[in-house]
Design a protein around this motif. Structure first.
Motif, mmCIF file in Angstrom:
data_model
loop_
_atom_site.group_PDB
_atom_site.id
_atom_site.type_symbol
_atom_site.label_atom_id
_atom_site.label_comp_id
_atom_site.label_asym_id
_atom_site.label_seq_id
_atom_site.Cartn_x
_atom_site.Cartn_y
_atom_site.Cartn_z
ATOM 1 N N PHE A 163 0.826 -1.206 0.000
ATOM 2 C CA PHE A 163 0.000 0.000 0.000
ATOM 3 C C PHE A 163 0.864 1.261 0.000
ATOM 4 O O PHE A 163 0.528 2.261 -0.654
ATOM 5 N N PHE A 164 1.987 1.216 0.713
ATOM 6 C CA PHE A 164 2.825 2.408 0.881
ATOM 7 C C PHE A 164 3.898 2.560 -0.194
ATOM 8 O O PHE A 164 4.453 3.648 -0.358
ATOM 9 N N ASP A 165 4.197 1.486 -0.924
ATOM 10 C CA ASP A 165 5.253 1.554 -1.940
ATOM 11 C C ASP A 165 5.032 2.678 -2.954
ATOM 12 O O ASP A 165 5.969 3.443 -3.249
ATOM 13 N N PRO A 166 3.813 2.842 -3.517
ATOM 14 C CA PRO A 166 3.608 3.943 -4.477
ATOM 15 C C PRO A 166 3.813 5.319 -3.852
ATOM 16 O O PRO A 166 4.297 6.243 -4.515
ATOM 17 N N LEU A 167 3.454 5.471 -2.583
ATOM 18 C CA LEU A 167 3.632 6.754 -1.904
ATOM 19 C C LEU A 167 5.109 7.067 -1.728
ATOM 20 O O LEU A 167 5.559 8.196 -1.946
ATOM 21 N N GLU A 168 5.871 6.053 -1.333
ATOM 22 C CA GLU A 168 7.309 6.253 -1.130
ATOM 23 C C GLU A 168 8.001 6.569 -2.444
ATOM 24 O O GLU A 168 8.855 7.471 -2.514
ATOM 25 N N LYS A 169 7.630 5.862 -3.513
ATOM 26 C CA LYS A 169 8.252 6.089 -4.816
ATOM 27 C C LYS A 169 7.915 7.475 -5.361
ATOM 28 O O LYS A 169 8.702 8.073 -6.097
ATOM 29 N N ALA A 170 6.726 7.992 -4.994
ATOM 30 C CA ALA A 170 6.315 9.321 -5.451
ATOM 31 C C ALA A 170 6.944 10.431 -4.618
ATOM 32 O O ALA A 170 6.749 11.615 -4.897
ATOM 33 N N GLY A 171 7.707 10.049 -3.587
ATOM 34 C CA GLY A 171 8.373 11.036 -2.747
ATOM 35 C C GLY A 171 7.451 11.730 -1.767
ATOM 36 O O GLY A 171 7.786 12.817 -1.253
ATOM 37 N N ARG A 172 6.307 11.122 -1.479
ATOM 38 C CA ARG A 172 5.370 11.740 -0.542
ATOM 39 C C ARG A 172 5.821 11.497 0.895
ATOM 40 O O ARG A 172 6.390 10.447 1.237
ATOM 41 N N ALA A 173 5.518 12.468 1.737
ATOM 42 C CA ALA A 173 5.863 12.333 3.157
ATOM 43 C C ALA A 173 5.025 11.215 3.780
ATOM 44 O O ALA A 173 3.901 10.948 3.349
ATOM 45 N N MET A 174 5.576 10.578 4.779
ATOM 46 C CA MET A 174 4.870 9.512 5.476
ATOM 47 C C MET A 174 3.636 10.074 6.157
ATOM 48 O O MET A 174 3.719 10.991 6.981
ATOM 49 N N PRO A 175 2.446 9.582 5.818
ATOM 50 C CA PRO A 175 1.235 10.088 6.489
ATOM 51 C C PRO A 175 1.194 9.615 7.941
ATOM 52 O O PRO A 175 1.931 8.706 8.332
ATOM 53 N N HIS A 176 0.350 10.266 8.742
ATOM 54 C CA HIS A 176 0.197 9.826 10.135
ATOM 55 C C HIS A 176 -0.373 8.414 10.123
ATOM 56 O O HIS A 176 -1.482 8.182 9.631
ATOM 57 N N THR A 177 0.393 7.479 10.652
ATOM 58 C CA THR A 177 0.044 6.063 10.546
ATOM 59 C C THR A 177 0.192 5.366 11.892
ATOM 60 O O THR A 177 1.184 5.570 12.599
ATOM 61 N N VAL A 178 -0.788 4.535 12.224
ATOM 62 C CA VAL A 178 -0.786 3.807 13.494
ATOM 63 C C VAL A 178 -1.252 2.378 13.241
ATOM 64 O O VAL A 178 -2.167 2.149 12.445
ATOM 65 N N THR A 179 -0.621 1.422 13.889
ATOM 66 C CA THR A 179 -1.099 0.040 13.838
ATOM 67 C C THR A 179 -1.765 -0.302 15.164
ATOM 68 O O THR A 179 -1.286 0.085 16.231
ATOM 69 N N THR A 180 -2.877 -1.010 15.085
ATOM 70 C CA THR A 180 -3.589 -1.422 16.290
ATOM 71 C C THR A 180 -2.978 -2.715 16.821
ATOM 72 O O THR A 180 -2.368 -3.479 16.068
ATOM 73 N N PRO A 181 -3.153 -2.981 18.099
ATOM 74 C CA PRO A 181 -2.553 -4.182 18.693
ATOM 75 C C PRO A 181 -3.315 -5.443 18.315
ATOM 76 O O PRO A 181 -4.491 -5.399 17.942
ATOM 77 N N THR A 182 -2.641 -6.573 18.412
ATOM 78 C CA THR A 182 -3.266 -7.875 18.168
ATOM 79 C C THR A 182 -3.706 -8.534 19.474
ATOM 80 O O THR A 182 -4.304 -9.591 19.465
ATOM 81 N N TYR A 183 -3.398 -7.888 20.602
ATOM 82 C CA TYR A 183 -3.701 -8.426 21.934
ATOM 83 C C TYR A 183 -3.049 -9.796 22.140
ATOM 84 O O TYR A 183 -3.678 -10.747 22.607
ATOM 85 N N GLU A 184 -1.792 -9.859 21.736
ATOM 86 C CA GLU A 184 -1.008 -11.073 21.918
ATOM 87 C C GLU A 184 -0.939 -11.417 23.405
ATOM 88 O O GLU A 184 -0.627 -10.574 24.234
ATOM 89 N N GLY A 185 -1.252 -12.665 23.736
ATOM 90 C CA GLY A 185 -1.238 -13.101 25.127
ATOM 91 C C GLY A 185 -2.601 -13.067 25.775
ATOM 92 O O GLY A 185 -2.792 -13.602 26.871
ATOM 93 N N TYR A 186 -3.584 -12.449 25.110
ATOM 94 C CA TYR A 186 -4.939 -12.409 25.633
ATOM 95 C C TYR A 186 -5.726 -13.618 25.112
ATOM 96 O O TYR A 186 -5.345 -14.257 24.121
ATOM 97 N N ILE A 187 -6.828 -13.921 25.759
ATOM 98 C CA ILE A 187 -7.652 -15.058 25.345
ATOM 99 C C ILE A 187 -8.204 -14.825 23.940
ATOM 100 O O ILE A 187 -8.209 -15.708 23.098
ATOM 101 N N GLN A 188 -8.699 -13.613 23.700
ATOM 102 C CA GLN A 188 -9.244 -13.276 22.391
ATOM 103 C C GLN A 188 -8.285 -12.340 21.657
ATOM 104 O O GLN A 188 -8.167 -11.172 21.998
ATOM 105 N N LYS A 189 -7.618 -12.864 20.652
ATOM 106 C CA LYS A 189 -6.732 -12.039 19.841
ATOM 107 C C LYS A 189 -7.555 -11.305 18.775
ATOM 108 O O LYS A 189 -8.679 -11.695 18.463
ATOM 109 N N THR A 190 -7.000 -10.249 18.222
ATOM 110 C CA THR A 190 -7.658 -9.511 17.157
ATOM 111 C C THR A 190 -6.716 -9.382 15.971
ATOM 112 O O THR A 190 -5.496 -9.497 16.117
ATOM 113 N N ARG A 191 -7.282 -9.150 14.810
ATOM 114 C CA ARG A 191 -6.462 -8.961 13.616
ATOM 115 C C ARG A 191 -5.794 -7.587 13.655
ATOM 116 O O ARG A 191 -6.410 -6.607 14.053
ATOM 117 N N GLN A 192 -4.574 -7.556 13.234
ATOM 118 C CA GLN A 192 -3.847 -6.283 13.206
ATOM 119 C C GLN A 192 -4.448 -5.366 12.145
ATOM 120 O O GLN A 192 -4.791 -5.789 11.042
#
Length: 308
Positions: free
Chosen positions: A46-75
C-alpha cells in the motif's frame, strides 16, 4: 531418575514462553509508524507507491493484536491520506482496505472504560455502501488516534479562533467530570448553542428500608449542540468505582443528522433519539423536567445552517 544436562536444556527450550503481565499489557498497545521502513511487511504494498512518489509519510498507526490475551484480534493499520481515513485489516499474507472520506463520516464514538478503548467510525465508504469500523487499543494509546479524530471533525468547521465562554460554569458545579470532558471535546472556535445535563438516573431497590441500595437506570450524560456538531458524553455503568475515569464520547456532524425526537417510556422517563441519515441512532433517557431544554435544543438544531 537423573535428568542429564542436555535433556534439561531440551525440555526448557520446548516449553512455551511465559507471558508476563508486562508483555500482555504491551500486547494491547497501538504503535506509531514513523517511516516507510517501519511499516509491517504485509502492508508495504500500500505504501510503496507513496514512497516512490516522494510523498511524506502520512500519520500512521497500527492497532494491537492483543497477543497473550484469550481473544486475539487482527492487526489493523490506520492512516489519513488526502482527507480520507484508510483502515487496512490484515488477512493472512494480504490485507483488506476500508476507506472513509472525512466528509462522509457520520459518527465517531470513543468508548473508554478503565484501560480499554474502542474507537468506532461509521459512515459511507469511498467504494460505496455504509460501513462501521472498530479499533481497539489500550487507553494509553489514545493520543496516537486523536489526530485522526480531530482531522475528521475539523473538516466540517472553518472556525480557527478559540471562543471563550462561561457556559460551562453551571455544568462544572453540577458535574465537574462531565464539564471537563465537554470543554476538552470542543473544536477551536466552535460556538456552543445548547448544553443539557442529565444527572445519573437511579432506582432504589429497597425503597422502604434504605435509599443507599440502588441500581443505575441510565448513567449521567451531557448533550452539546454546537455550530457544526451534536456531541453526547456519557459516564459508563462503572461510575461508582473510585478508579473509573472513563466515559463514552459520540460526535455526529449536523449535516448527517436526519432528525431529533422525543418519545415516552413505560417507566415515566423520556427517550431522546438522534437519528442519522440511513445510519445508526443515538438513544438516551432523561427526566421529564428536562423536556423544555431538550425541545429548545431540537428547535435550535432545526434552525442551524449546518444542518443542510
Amino acid at each position: 531418575m537423573t535428568v542429564k544436562t542436555d535433556q534439561k536444556k531440551q525440555i526448557i527450550e520446548t516449553q512455551p514462553e511465559v507471558m508476563t503481565g508486562f508483555k500482555q499489557t504491551k500486547g494491547s498497545w497501538a504503535k506509531f509508524i514513523e517511516s516507510y521502513a517501519d511499516v509491517p511487511e504485509v502492508f508495504k504494498p500500500f505504501f510503496d507507491p507513496l514512497e516512490k512518489a516522494g510523498r511524506a509519510m502520512p500519520h500512521t498507526v497500527t492497532t494491537p493484536t492483543y497477543e497473550g490475551y484469550i481473544q486475539k484480534t487482527r492487526q489493523k493499520l490506520v492512516c489519513d491520506l488526502d482527507n480520507e481515513l484508510y483502515i487496512l485489516t490484515k488477512q493472512g499474507d494480504t490485507y483488506q482496505t476500508m476507506v472513509f472520506p472525512f466528509k462522509d463520516v457520520q459518527l465517531i464514538e470513543v468508548n473508554s472504560v478503565l484501560l480499554d478503548t474502542i474507537l468506532t467510525i461509521c459512515g459511507d465508504t469511498k467504494f460505496g455502501g455504509r460501513a462501521t469500523a472498530y479499533l481497539r487499543f489500550n487507553a494509553t494509546s489514545e493520543p496516537l488516534f486523536n489526530p485522526f479524530i480531530h482531522k475528521i471533525r475539523s473538516s466540517f468547521s472553518t472556525e480557527k479562533q478559540v471562543e471563550k465562554s462561561d457556559q460551562f460554569l453551571d455544568l462544572a458545579k453540577a458535574n465537574y467530570k462531565l464539564s471537563s470532558f465537554a470543554r476538552s471535546s470542543l473544536l477551536n472556535g466552535e460556538k456552543v448553542y445548547e448544553i443539557v445535563l442529565q444527572p445519573e438516573i437511579r432506582k432504589n431497590l429497597l425503597k422502604h428500608l434504605t435509599p443507599h441500595i440502588h441500581r443505575t437506570v441510565f448513567p449521567a450524560h451531557v448533550y452539546l449542540l454546537t455550530h457544526h456538531e451534536f456531541i453526547l458524553i456519557r459516564e459508563t455503568d462503572l461510575q461508582n468505582r473510585p478508579d473509573n475515569y472513563g466515559g463514552i464520547w459520540d460526535y455526529a456532524q449536523l449535516s448527517h443528522i436526519k432528525n431529533m425526537s422525543i418519545s415516552e417510556c413505560s417507566d415515566g422517563l423520556l427517550k431522546f433519539t438522534v437519528a442519522l441519515n440511513d445510519g445508526p441512532a443515538l438513544e438516551t433517557r432523561f427526566q421529564p423536567a428536562l423536556r423544555p431544554q431538550i425541545e429548545q435544543m431540537i428547535d435550535q438544531f432545526l434552525r442551524s445552517p449546518a444542518k443542510a
